[in-house]
Scaffold this motif. Sequence first.
Motif, PDB file in Angstrom:
ATOM      1  N   LEU A   1       0.829  -1.211   0.000  1.00 61.60           N
ATOM      2  CA  LEU A   1       0.000   0.000   0.000  1.00 61.60           C
ATOM      3  C   LEU A   1       0.859   1.255   0.000  1.00 61.60           C
ATOM      4  N   ILE A   2       1.951   1.223   0.744  1.00 58.22           N
ATOM      5  CA  ILE A   2       2.863   2.364   0.771  1.00 58.22           C
ATOM      6  C   ILE A   2       3.452   2.606  -0.611  1.00 58.22           C
ATOM      7  N   GLU A   3       3.832   1.536  -1.280  1.00 59.45           N
ATOM      8  CA  GLU A   3       4.371   1.674  -2.635  1.00 59.45           C
ATOM      9  C   GLU A   3       3.337   2.250  -3.586  1.00 59.45           C
ATOM     10  N   ASP A   4       2.072   1.863  -3.420  1.00 61.52           N
ATOM     11  CA  ASP A   4       1.004   2.402  -4.267  1.00 61.52           C
ATOM     12  C   ASP A   4       0.869   3.912  -4.072  1.00 61.52           C
ATOM     13  N   VAL A   5       0.903   4.355  -2.805  1.00 61.35           N
ATOM     14  CA  VAL A   5       0.781   5.783  -2.513  1.00 61.35           C
ATOM     15  C   VAL A   5       1.986   6.533  -3.070  1.00 61.35           C
ATOM     16  N   GLU A   6       3.170   5.969  -2.920  1.00 60.08           N
ATOM     17  CA  GLU A   6       4.375   6.616  -3.454  1.00 60.08           C
ATOM     18  C   GLU A   6       4.312   6.711  -4.975  1.00 60.08           C
ATOM     19  N   ALA A   7       3.800   5.665  -5.621  1.00 57.40           N
ATOM     20  CA  ALA A   7       3.700   5.674  -7.086  1.00 57.40           C
ATOM     21  C   ALA A   7       2.674   6.698  -7.562  1.00 57.40           C
ATOM     22  N   GLU A   8       1.576   6.828  -6.814  1.00 56.67           N
ATOM     23  CA  GLU A   8       0.545   7.801  -7.174  1.00 56.67           C
ATOM     24  C   GLU A   8       1.068   9.216  -7.006  1.00 56.67           C
ATOM     25  N   GLY A   9       1.840   9.427  -5.953  1.00 51.37           N
ATOM     26  CA  GLY A   9       2.489  10.707  -5.720  1.00 51.37           C
ATOM     27  C   GLY A   9       1.515  11.852  -5.680  1.00 51.37           C
ATOM     28  N   ALA A  10       1.833  12.900  -6.423  1.00 52.64           N
ATOM     29  CA  ALA A  10       1.044  14.133  -6.389  1.00 52.64           C
ATOM     30  C   ALA A  10       0.029  14.207  -7.525  1.00 52.64           C
ATOM     31  N   ARG A  11      -0.183  13.123  -8.253  1.00 49.43           N
ATOM     32  CA  ARG A  11      -1.116  13.169  -9.377  1.00 49.43           C
ATOM     33  C   ARG A  11      -2.543  13.420  -8.888  1.00 49.43           C
ATOM     34  N   GLY A  12      -3.238  14.312  -9.579  1.00 47.64           N
ATOM     35  CA  GLY A  12      -4.628  14.592  -9.235  1.00 47.64           C
ATOM     36  C   GLY A  12      -4.806  15.454  -8.007  1.00 47.64           C
ATOM     37  N   ARG A  13      -3.766  16.182  -7.633  1.00 46.85           N
ATOM     38  CA  ARG A  13      -3.861  16.999  -6.424  1.00 46.85           C
ATOM     39  C   ARG A  13      -4.842  18.156  -6.611  1.00 46.85           C
ATOM     40  N   ILE A  14      -5.514  18.503  -5.524  1.00 47.68           N
ATOM     41  CA  ILE A  14      -6.346  19.696  -5.509  1.00 47.68           C
ATOM     42  C   ILE A  14      -5.512  20.844  -4.952  1.00 47.68           C
ATOM     43  N   GLY A  15      -5.786  22.053  -5.410  1.00 44.05           N
ATOM     44  CA  GLY A  15      -4.977  23.194  -4.991  1.00 44.05           C
ATOM     45  C   GLY A  15      -5.770  24.196  -4.185  1.00 44.05           C
ATOM     46  N   GLY A  16      -5.113  25.275  -3.849  1.00 50.41           N
ATOM     47  CA  GLY A  16      -5.812  26.357  -3.166  1.00 50.41           C
ATOM     48  C   GLY A  16      -5.091  26.931  -1.971  1.00 50.41           C
ATOM     49  N   PRO A  17      -4.678  26.100  -0.990  1.00 50.76           N
ATOM     50  CA  PRO A  17      -4.110  26.678   0.227  1.00 50.76           C
ATOM     51  C   PRO A  17      -2.737  27.304  -0.008  1.00 50.76           C
ATOM     52  N   SER A  18      -2.418  28.267   0.844  1.00 54.16           N
ATOM     53  CA  SER A  18      -1.072  28.842   0.865  1.00 54.16           C
ATOM     54  C   SER A  18      -0.540  28.729   2.281  1.00 54.16           C
ATOM     55  N   ARG A  19       0.774  28.659   2.400  1.00 55.09           N
ATOM     56  CA  ARG A  19       1.372  28.489   3.719  1.00 55.09           C
ATOM     57  C   ARG A  19       2.633  29.323   3.835  1.00 55.09           C
ATOM     58  N   THR A  20       2.956  29.643   5.078  1.00 56.19           N
ATOM     59  CA  THR A  20       4.174  30.380   5.400  1.00 56.19           C
ATOM     60  C   THR A  20       4.827  29.702   6.597  1.00 56.19           C
ATOM     61  N   LEU A  21       6.109  29.462   6.500  1.00 55.40           N
ATOM     62  CA  LEU A  21       6.843  28.847   7.599  1.00 55.40           C
ATOM     63  C   LEU A  21       7.369  29.925   8.529  1.00 55.40           C
ATOM     64  N   SER A  22       7.132  29.753   9.817  1.00 60.53           N
ATOM     65  CA  SER A  22       7.673  30.668  10.817  1.00 60.53           C
ATOM     66  C   SER A  22       8.336  29.848  11.917  1.00 60.53           C
ATOM     67  N   ARG A  23       9.468  30.319  12.364  1.00 60.08           N
ATOM     68  CA  ARG A  23      10.188  29.643  13.455  1.00 60.08           C
ATOM     69  C   ARG A  23      10.099  30.544  14.683  1.00 60.08           C
ATOM     70  N   LEU A  24       9.166  30.198  15.563  1.00 58.41           N
ATOM     71  CA  LEU A  24       8.804  31.059  16.695  1.00 58.41           C
ATOM     72  C   LEU A  24       9.488  30.588  17.967  1.00 58.41           C
ATOM     73  N   ARG A  25      10.292  31.468  18.516  1.00 63.96           N
ATOM     74  CA  ARG A  25      11.039  31.115  19.718  1.00 63.96           C
ATOM     75  C   ARG A  25      10.158  31.186  20.962  1.00 63.96           C
ATOM     76  N   ALA A  26      10.603  30.563  22.028  1.00 65.74           N
ATOM     77  CA  ALA A  26       9.873  30.552  23.292  1.00 65.74           C
ATOM     78  C   ALA A  26       9.685  31.971  23.807  1.00 65.74           C
ATOM     79  N   GLY A  27       8.491  32.237  24.355  1.00 61.94           N
ATOM     80  CA  GLY A  27       8.216  33.545  24.935  1.00 61.94           C
ATOM     81  C   GLY A  27       7.954  34.635  23.918  1.00 61.94           C
ATOM     82  N   ARG A  28       7.760  34.277  22.646  1.00 59.28           N
ATOM     83  CA  ARG A  28       7.541  35.253  21.592  1.00 59.28           C
ATOM     84  C   ARG A  28       6.156  35.084  20.964  1.00 59.28           C
ATOM     85  N   THR A  29       5.693  36.135  20.315  1.00 59.48           N
ATOM     86  CA  THR A  29       4.398  36.141  19.632  1.00 59.48           C
ATOM     87  C   THR A  29       4.588  36.599  18.192  1.00 59.48           C
ATOM     88  N   ASP A  30       3.997  35.868  17.256  1.00 65.01           N
ATOM     89  CA  ASP A  30       3.910  36.296  15.865  1.00 65.01           C
ATOM     90  C   ASP A  30       2.526  36.890  15.624  1.00 65.01           C
TER      91      ASP A  30
END
Length: 234
Positions: free
Chosen positions: A128-157
């Motif tokens: 099953l894992i091999e099947d998922v790996e073979a399928e990969g990103a085919r047929g993906r739905i789009g839309g979301p956007s993301r931003t990576l933030s590295r937030l230290r302890a005691g801080r607010t973004d």
Amino acid sequence: MKARTFIQAAVASIALGAATLAFAEDKTGTNVADNAQGTQGPVAQLAMAQSLYNYGMQQKNALAVLTAAQITLSIEVTDVEREVENKATEGAAEVEDGGDGTDAPVSADMMLASARELAGGDETVLGLIEDVEAEGARGRIGGPSRTLSRLRAGRTDVFRVPFYGNSLAELAIIGDGDADLDLLVTDENGNVICKDVSYSDQLYCSWTPRWDGYFLIGVVNQGRIRNSYYIVTN
């Protein structure tokens, strides 16, 4: 008083200085439509996949982890730059920084690797894992956007993010598991739209704005180590 009680004050202090928006709509009151209906989309699915992955790892369940990977692979996410104000959490006691922690939340490839490890020699699951790996990103739905933030302890973004009126707004915070994150969303008038102070760094909320407008999204690191998280929106 505990630091988490000051999350709203931290965001409100920035809201007071936000520029007036050039929208023609009536912007009085709270920017949430009453009794609005909306179908949760890819942002909710990504948040669910992270929760499923965490469950699978806790239970050592390879199929749960594999399903999380499959969901994550099925959604195309765009990485975007977002302006963010990073500041010391208002009213919080000084926190000793415990280190850098993980560089980023778990990816689909990492989920697949974990599923393979948990599967051991189970040929059915490995297939099953091999099947998922073979399928990969085919047929993906789009839309979301993301931003990576590295937030230290005691801080607010604090992010200032626009959403369209009369359309479901979705927001997820997907952390790396190293520290507890709290979330507060307010509209441009300072009204609380969403608040999550649970002991987690996997957070999700949705609402339907009444008008096109900006929302302030505050993320607080309540732990003692850096948390590298994604802020994901539709």
